[in-house]
Scaffold this motif. Sequence first.
Motif, mmCIF file in Angstrom:
data_model
loop_
_atom_site.group_PDB
_atom_site.id
_atom_site.type_symbol
_atom_site.label_atom_id
_atom_site.label_comp_id
_atom_site.label_asym_id
_atom_site.label_seq_id
_atom_site.Cartn_x
_atom_site.Cartn_y
_atom_site.Cartn_z
ATOM 1 N N SER A 268 -9.118 14.883 5.253
ATOM 2 C CA SER A 268 -9.292 14.605 6.673
ATOM 3 C C SER A 268 -9.046 13.126 6.946
ATOM 4 O O SER A 268 -9.588 12.257 6.269
ATOM 5 C CB SER A 268 -10.705 14.981 7.113
ATOM 6 O OG SER A 268 -10.913 14.649 8.474
ATOM 7 N N THR A 269 -8.190 12.837 7.930
ATOM 8 C CA THR A 269 -7.988 11.469 8.418
ATOM 9 C C THR A 269 -8.026 11.513 9.939
ATOM 10 O O THR A 269 -8.144 12.588 10.544
ATOM 11 C CB THR A 269 -6.627 10.890 7.963
ATOM 12 O OG1 THR A 269 -5.570 11.546 8.688
ATOM 13 C CG2 THR A 269 -6.414 11.054 6.463
ATOM 14 N N GLY B 115 0.827 -1.201 0.000
ATOM 15 C CA GLY B 115 0.000 0.000 0.000
ATOM 16 C C GLY B 115 0.863 1.253 0.000
ATOM 17 O O GLY B 115 2.095 1.191 -0.089
ATOM 18 N N ASP B 116 0.228 2.394 0.116
ATOM 19 C CA ASP B 116 0.979 3.651 0.078
ATOM 20 C C ASP B 116 1.862 3.818 1.306
ATOM 21 O O ASP B 116 2.987 4.316 1.214
ATOM 22 C CB ASP B 116 0.041 4.847 -0.072
ATOM 23 C CG ASP B 116 -1.123 4.829 0.903
ATOM 24 O OD1 ASP B 116 -1.124 5.632 1.855
ATOM 25 O OD2 ASP B 116 -2.051 4.020 0.707
ATOM 26 N N GLY B 117 1.396 3.364 2.462
ATOM 27 C CA GLY B 117 2.236 3.447 3.650
ATOM 28 C C GLY B 117 3.454 2.549 3.541
ATOM 29 O O GLY B 117 4.574 2.944 3.865
ATOM 30 N N MET C 196 -5.234 2.680 5.904
ATOM 31 C CA MET C 196 -6.641 2.330 6.121
ATOM 32 C C MET C 196 -6.807 1.130 7.051
ATOM 33 O O MET C 196 -7.746 1.083 7.850
ATOM 34 C CB MET C 196 -7.307 2.041 4.775
ATOM 35 C CG MET C 196 -7.289 3.213 3.811
ATOM 36 S SD MET C 196 -8.055 4.689 4.533
ATOM 37 C CE MET C 196 -7.951 5.828 3.155
ATOM 38 N N ASN C 197 -5.909 0.170 6.951
ATOM 39 C CA ASN C 197 -6.033 -1.065 7.714
ATOM 40 C C ASN C 197 -6.000 -0.838 9.217
ATOM 41 O O ASN C 197 -6.619 -1.564 9.984
ATOM 42 C CB ASN C 197 -4.907 -2.023 7.298
ATOM 43 C CG ASN C 197 -4.861 -3.260 8.146
ATOM 44 O OD1 ASN C 197 -5.851 -3.933 8.317
ATOM 45 N ND2 ASN C 197 -3.705 -3.569 8.694
ATOM 46 N N SER D 145 -6.299 3.631 -5.932
ATOM 47 C CA SER D 145 -7.176 2.593 -5.390
ATOM 48 C C SER D 145 -8.154 3.162 -4.364
ATOM 49 O O SER D 145 -7.833 3.264 -3.170
ATOM 50 C CB SER D 145 -6.327 1.495 -4.740
ATOM 51 O OG SER D 145 -5.326 1.013 -5.613
ATOM 52 N N PRO D 146 -9.358 3.551 -4.771
ATOM 53 C CA PRO D 146 -10.322 4.165 -3.853
ATOM 54 C C PRO D 146 -10.681 3.274 -2.669
ATOM 55 O O PRO D 146 -10.791 2.051 -2.810
ATOM 56 C CB PRO D 146 -11.548 4.398 -4.745
ATOM 57 C CG PRO D 146 -11.015 4.446 -6.130
ATOM 58 C CD PRO D 146 -9.874 3.477 -6.148
ATOM 59 N N CYS D 147 -10.888 3.911 -1.515
ATOM 60 C CA CYS D 147 -11.281 3.212 -0.288
ATOM 61 C C CYS D 147 -12.590 3.822 0.218
ATOM 62 O O CYS D 147 -12.570 4.898 0.832
ATOM 63 C CB CYS D 147 -10.187 3.358 0.765
ATOM 64 S SG CYS D 147 -10.639 2.680 2.387
#
Length: 320
Positions: A164-165, A115-117, A149-150, A227-229
């Motif tokens: 916003s996160t 993933g991105d992280g 996200m995980n 990759s939309p979440c």
Amino acid sequence: MRAVDATYEKVTNKTFPKGPDMLASGHRACQGCGEVLALRLLLKALGTEFIAVSATGCMEVCTGPFPQSAWRMPWIHVAFENAAAVASGVEAATHVLRRKGRGYDQRIPVIAIAGDGGTADIGLQALSGALERYHENFIYVCLDNEAYMNTGIQRSSETPFMASTTTSPVGSKSKGQYTWKKDMPAIAAAHHIPYVATATPAYHLDLMNKVRRAAAIEGPAYIHVYSPCPTGWRMKPELAVEICRLAVSTRIFPLYEVLDGRYQISRKVDNPSPIADYFKVQGRFRHLKEDDIAIITQRVNGDYKRLVELTEKFPVEAAE
């Protein structure tokens, strides 16, 4: 072999692979997950004979909870930070086995997925080292859903400006993420590897053909997949593919390739859609005002202009 000369069988609507999916149904991805859609397409493009290395993240958690697995090929779950290093090691091992007559007669694609992280943050050191070695044949795919996200929707260096996160919340003194999204394709291209590309599952043939081209060239390849979440982006699950199209049509996520240092845009956007159309269907951007959108629009159009200038200065057609 030069990237621009690599031969591969292109995927069309008529030649879409009919073979079995290497990612089985019954996994635990969220409804409308753009990441698992992209994953299925890229695995489909590779066929049935390849080895996958998967970093810790959404796709690992939802597809491989022990003792179950949705993977139908050799699959290795590795740490958050070392997918590229393990992939380069696996590729070296397959090369030795072929040399000793104990493996396949031909090169077997090795693909690293993170993933991105796991790519832009935690795994950047291992990725840079693997790309710098240059002679190793593996494909690195970043499935970018723009946050961790995980583990609860924490910001990453791929989180968009003002999104916003849970760790870049909107408040009286904050408009969300305060840094601009890290340009990972440009960082990969700066290693002078044979192939870099961006892709999205909304344009499935484009994505699949980029994966096949990456598998055909000699040397490391990097593909950055939007990759939309739905969960993290606060959007309706049924809008995942539409948001992919909006990301391209607004120039927020341009589709392009870098072949041996030469640039070409896969889908040109001369008359972009209003960026407000992209923001209004995602809750993570609901706080944006007109002035905020104007700032982002100016940055996005400036980045796209620079990309066009690169295609004019270093066009693929001019490669020898």
